[in-house]
Design a protein around this motif. Structure first.
Motif, PDB file in Angstrom:
ATOM      1  N   ALA A  38       0.705  -1.369   0.026  1.00  0.00           N
ATOM      2  CA  ALA A  38       0.056  -0.002  -0.018  1.00  0.00           C
ATOM      3  C   ALA A  38       0.911   1.274  -0.112  1.00  0.00           C
ATOM      4  O   ALA A  38       0.297   2.281  -0.035  1.00  0.00           O
ATOM      5  CB  ALA A  38      -0.932  -0.005   1.338  1.00  0.00           C
ATOM      6  N   GLN A  39       2.191   1.442   0.171  1.00  0.00           N
ATOM      7  CA  GLN A  39       3.121   2.373   0.239  1.00  0.00           C
ATOM      8  C   GLN A  39       3.561   2.781  -1.208  1.00  0.00           C
ATOM      9  O   GLN A  39       4.097   1.899  -1.870  1.00  0.00           O
ATOM     10  CB  GLN A  39       4.183   2.092   1.022  1.00  0.00           C
ATOM     11  N   THR A 202      -5.413  -8.152  -4.138  1.00  0.00           N
ATOM     12  CA  THR A 202      -6.054  -7.328  -2.913  1.00  0.00           C
ATOM     13  C   THR A 202      -4.987  -6.856  -1.828  1.00  0.00           C
ATOM     14  O   THR A 202      -5.010  -6.096  -1.106  1.00  0.00           O
ATOM     15  CB  THR A 202      -7.371  -7.989  -2.651  1.00  0.00           C
ATOM     16  N   LEU A 203      -4.034  -8.003  -1.504  1.00  0.00           N
ATOM     17  CA  LEU A 203      -3.319  -7.834  -0.336  1.00  0.00           C
ATOM     18  C   LEU A 203      -2.287  -6.637  -0.594  1.00  0.00           C
ATOM     19  O   LEU A 203      -1.978  -6.025   0.455  1.00  0.00           O
ATOM     20  CB  LEU A 203      -2.375  -9.105  -0.192  1.00  0.00           C
ATOM     21  N   SER A 204      -2.096  -5.937  -1.838  1.00  0.00           N
ATOM     22  CA  SER A 204      -1.188  -5.200  -2.143  1.00  0.00           C
ATOM     23  C   SER A 204      -1.818  -4.001  -1.560  1.00  0.00           C
ATOM     24  O   SER A 204      -1.065  -2.845  -1.464  1.00  0.00           O
ATOM     25  CB  SER A 204      -0.846  -5.183  -3.445  1.00  0.00           C
ATOM     26  N   LEU A 205      -3.222  -3.665  -1.443  1.00  0.00           N
ATOM     27  CA  LEU A 205      -3.994  -2.560  -1.068  1.00  0.00           C
ATOM     28  C   LEU A 205      -3.692  -2.485   0.462  1.00  0.00           C
ATOM     29  O   LEU A 205      -4.243  -1.636   1.249  1.00  0.00           O
ATOM     30  CB  LEU A 205      -5.441  -2.683  -1.290  1.00  0.00           C
ATOM     31  N   PRO A 294     -11.118   0.750  -0.284  1.00  0.00           N
ATOM     32  CA  PRO A 294      -9.722   1.648  -0.301  1.00  0.00           C
ATOM     33  C   PRO A 294     -10.274   2.735  -1.502  1.00  0.00           C
ATOM     34  O   PRO A 294     -11.004   2.800  -2.332  1.00  0.00           O
ATOM     35  CB  PRO A 294      -8.700   0.905  -0.915  1.00  0.00           C
ATOM     36  N   GLU A 295      -9.339   3.940  -1.192  1.00  0.00           N
ATOM     37  CA  GLU A 295      -9.551   5.100  -2.147  1.00  0.00           C
ATOM     38  C   GLU A 295      -8.138   5.669  -1.920  1.00  0.00           C
ATOM     39  O   GLU A 295      -7.571   5.787  -1.124  1.00  0.00           O
ATOM     40  CB  GLU A 295     -10.676   5.797  -1.964  1.00  0.00           C
ATOM     41  N   ARG A 296      -7.758   6.381  -3.279  1.00  0.00           N
ATOM     42  CA  ARG A 296      -6.575   7.262  -3.422  1.00  0.00           C
ATOM     43  C   ARG A 296      -7.202   8.977  -3.166  1.00  0.00           C
ATOM     44  O   ARG A 296      -7.979   9.279  -3.726  1.00  0.00           O
ATOM     45  CB  ARG A 296      -6.042   6.970  -4.501  1.00  0.00           C
ATOM     46  N   ASN A 297      -6.552   9.473  -2.160  1.00  0.00           N
ATOM     47  CA  ASN A 297      -6.704  10.997  -2.232  1.00  0.00           C
ATOM     48  C   ASN A 297      -6.107  11.754  -3.390  1.00  0.00           C
ATOM     49  O   ASN A 297      -5.466  11.133  -4.328  1.00  0.00           O
ATOM     50  CB  ASN A 297      -6.095  11.486  -0.840  1.00  0.00           C
ATOM     51  N   ASP A 299      -3.313  13.295  -3.802  1.00  0.00           N
ATOM     52  CA  ASP A 299      -2.023  13.167  -3.822  1.00  0.00           C
ATOM     53  C   ASP A 299      -1.683  11.708  -4.328  1.00  0.00           C
ATOM     54  O   ASP A 299      -0.257  11.414  -4.495  1.00  0.00           O
ATOM     55  CB  ASP A 299      -1.200  13.370  -2.556  1.00  0.00           C
ATOM     56  N   GLY A 300      -2.572  10.934  -4.639  1.00  0.00           N
ATOM     57  CA  GLY A 300      -2.670   9.416  -5.013  1.00  0.00           C
ATOM     58  C   GLY A 300      -2.239   8.512  -3.750  1.00  0.00           C
ATOM     59  O   GLY A 300      -1.896   7.454  -3.894  1.00  0.00           O
ATOM     60  N   VAL A 301      -2.122   9.033  -2.466  1.00  0.00           N
ATOM     61  CA  VAL A 301      -1.865   8.229  -1.277  1.00  0.00           C
ATOM     62  C   VAL A 301      -3.203   7.256  -0.934  1.00  0.00           C
ATOM     63  O   VAL A 301      -4.178   7.870  -1.014  1.00  0.00           O
ATOM     64  CB  VAL A 301      -1.638   9.111   0.015  1.00  0.00           C
ATOM     65  N   LEU A 302      -3.038   6.004  -0.609  1.00  0.00           N
ATOM     66  CA  LEU A 302      -4.115   4.928  -0.372  1.00  0.00           C
ATOM     67  C   LEU A 302      -4.549   5.517   0.935  1.00  0.00           C
ATOM     68  O   LEU A 302      -3.895   5.432   1.896  1.00  0.00           O
ATOM     69  CB  LEU A 302      -3.438   3.792  -0.543  1.00  0.00           C
ATOM     70  N   GLN A 303      -5.932   5.354   1.261  1.00  0.00           N
ATOM     71  CA  GLN A 303      -6.812   5.545   2.451  1.00  0.00           C
ATOM     72  C   GLN A 303      -7.614   4.070   2.493  1.00  0.00           C
ATOM     73  O   GLN A 303      -7.819   3.688   1.301  1.00  0.00           O
ATOM     74  CB  GLN A 303      -7.252   6.978   2.436  1.00  0.00           C
ATOM     75  N   LEU A 304      -8.278   4.021   3.540  1.00  0.00           N
ATOM     76  CA  LEU A 304      -8.991   2.623   3.641  1.00  0.00           C
ATOM     77  C   LEU A 304     -10.114   2.725   4.724  1.00  0.00           C
ATOM     78  O   LEU A 304      -9.803   3.426   5.852  1.00  0.00           O
ATOM     79  CB  LEU A 304      -7.972   1.698   4.078  1.00  0.00           C
ATOM     80  N   GLU A 305     -11.136   2.050   4.383  1.00  0.00           N
ATOM     81  CA  GLU A 305     -12.344   1.915   5.136  1.00  0.00           C
ATOM     82  C   GLU A 305     -12.311   0.196   5.491  1.00  0.00           C
ATOM     83  O   GLU A 305     -12.496  -0.191   4.479  1.00  0.00           O
ATOM     84  CB  GLU A 305     -13.403   2.507   4.857  1.00  0.00           C
TER      85      GLU A 305
END
Length: 317
Positions: A38-39, A202-205, A294-297, A299-305
């Motif tokens: 996810a990084q 999916t694990l990569s998220l 998941p969603e990207r903000n 800046d492309g940074v992944l966020q997660l619910e």
């Protein structure tokens, strides 16, 4: 009259040189994004060196000798960074700790899979072949003729053009299970039929970062130390972290349909104030996870619910 001509000649030559210099000036260095779980990290050539950015920080790295590929390190003793790229893959380490295997955005790294619905189809890429299956038909294998990658988009073509797979590094949600994947896929068959679906792991998220848990529905956790990390090695998959007061750990699993967290255990330290309430609330919800979003903000940074039977846990990097 001779001297002015010489002066004019010099002036014209200087102007011409200026035009040529402008025309031949190098293009700006191209930044390449890699996903290490996810990084996300960005690397930009800087002469013989390289700039590497991740988690809101930028670092200057220098090249060192490597048996293969290109390897770079920094000179900071307190924060030691190593980046080693080979083809579309890379290894990223910070203070000796390895992140999940890095993949250039959009790239296909074997073994690889994609799938879609209505009609149900699947595709595996392994050992230089595209292995295609469609419900009600026999599995067929096609040798790969070419693979291209440009601007986070891949195109994989089989010999004779029987199959063409196009991938885009955009989050994709399966139309039936609701599970998320890191790439959108389009498969074109020889007769021109086009199939849509999702691709990647999916694990990569989930893996590769320490998530900060900011809240559960209306409850705000930002004043508390609540973290979550998804780990994965050859022996087991675990969630580990801090729960406002104590450290915790437990197993988890990701199937084609859901995310599940097993029984949790942890330390038994007592804490003052509201921390114990937050801890109980968080761990109770985490043990009842059934899905993720998941969603990207910007800046492309992944966020997660994380969706649980107790509400929605909000996570950010």
């Amino acid at each position: 009259m001779y001297l002015p001509k010489r002066i004019l000649g010099v002036s014209l030559s200087a102007a011409a040189i200026g035009v040529l210099a402008a025309c031949s000036s190098p293009e700006p260095a191209q930044t390449v994004t890699y996903h290490c779980g996810a990084q996300a990290i960005q690397v930009t050539p800087d002469g013989d060196n390289m700039r590497l950015s991740y988690a809101g920080t930028t670092h200057q790295l220098r090249p060192i000798q490597a048996a293969s590929g290109a390897r770079y390190v920094n000179d900071d003793e307190e924060l030691q960074i190593s980046f080693w790229s080979r083809g579309y893959e890379a290894q990223f380490e910070v203070n000796g700790q390895s992140f999940p295997a890095c993949r250039q955005a959009g790239a296909v790294i074997e073994p690889f899979s994609a799938q879609g619905n209505e009609p149900f189809w699947s595709l595996r890429i392994e050992d230089g072949s595209m292995i295609y299956h469609r419900m009600g038909e026999d599995e067929r294998s096609f040798s790969i003729e070419e693979q291209t990658l440009e601007s986070s988009k891949s195109r994989v073509k089989s010999e004779n053009g029987d199959l063409v797979l196009e991938l885009d590094e955009q989050l994709c949600q399966d139309s039936m299970s609701g599970m998320f994947y890191p790439q959108q896929a389009q498969l074109t068959l020889q007769d021109g039929e086009t199939l849509q679906g999702c691709a990647g792991d999916t694990l990569s998220l989930l893996q590769g970062v320490e998530w900060q848990v900011t809240g559960l529905d209306d409850s705000d956790y930002t004043d508390y130390d609540v973290t979550l990390r998804f780990t994965h090695d050859e022996e087991r998959m675990q969630v580990v972290g801090r729960a406002a007061c104590n450290r915790y750990f437990g197993g988890y699993d990701v199937t084609g349909e859901r995310l599940e967290v097993g029984q949790l255990a942890g330390t038994k330290m007592a804490c003052e104030g509201d921390a114990m309430r937050v801890e109980y609330e968080f761990l109770n919800a985490l043990s009842k996870v059934h899905g993720l979003q998941p969603e990207r903000n910007e800046d492309g940074v992944l966020q997660l619910e994380l969706h649980t039977s107790e509400g929605v846990l909000r996570l950010q990097q």
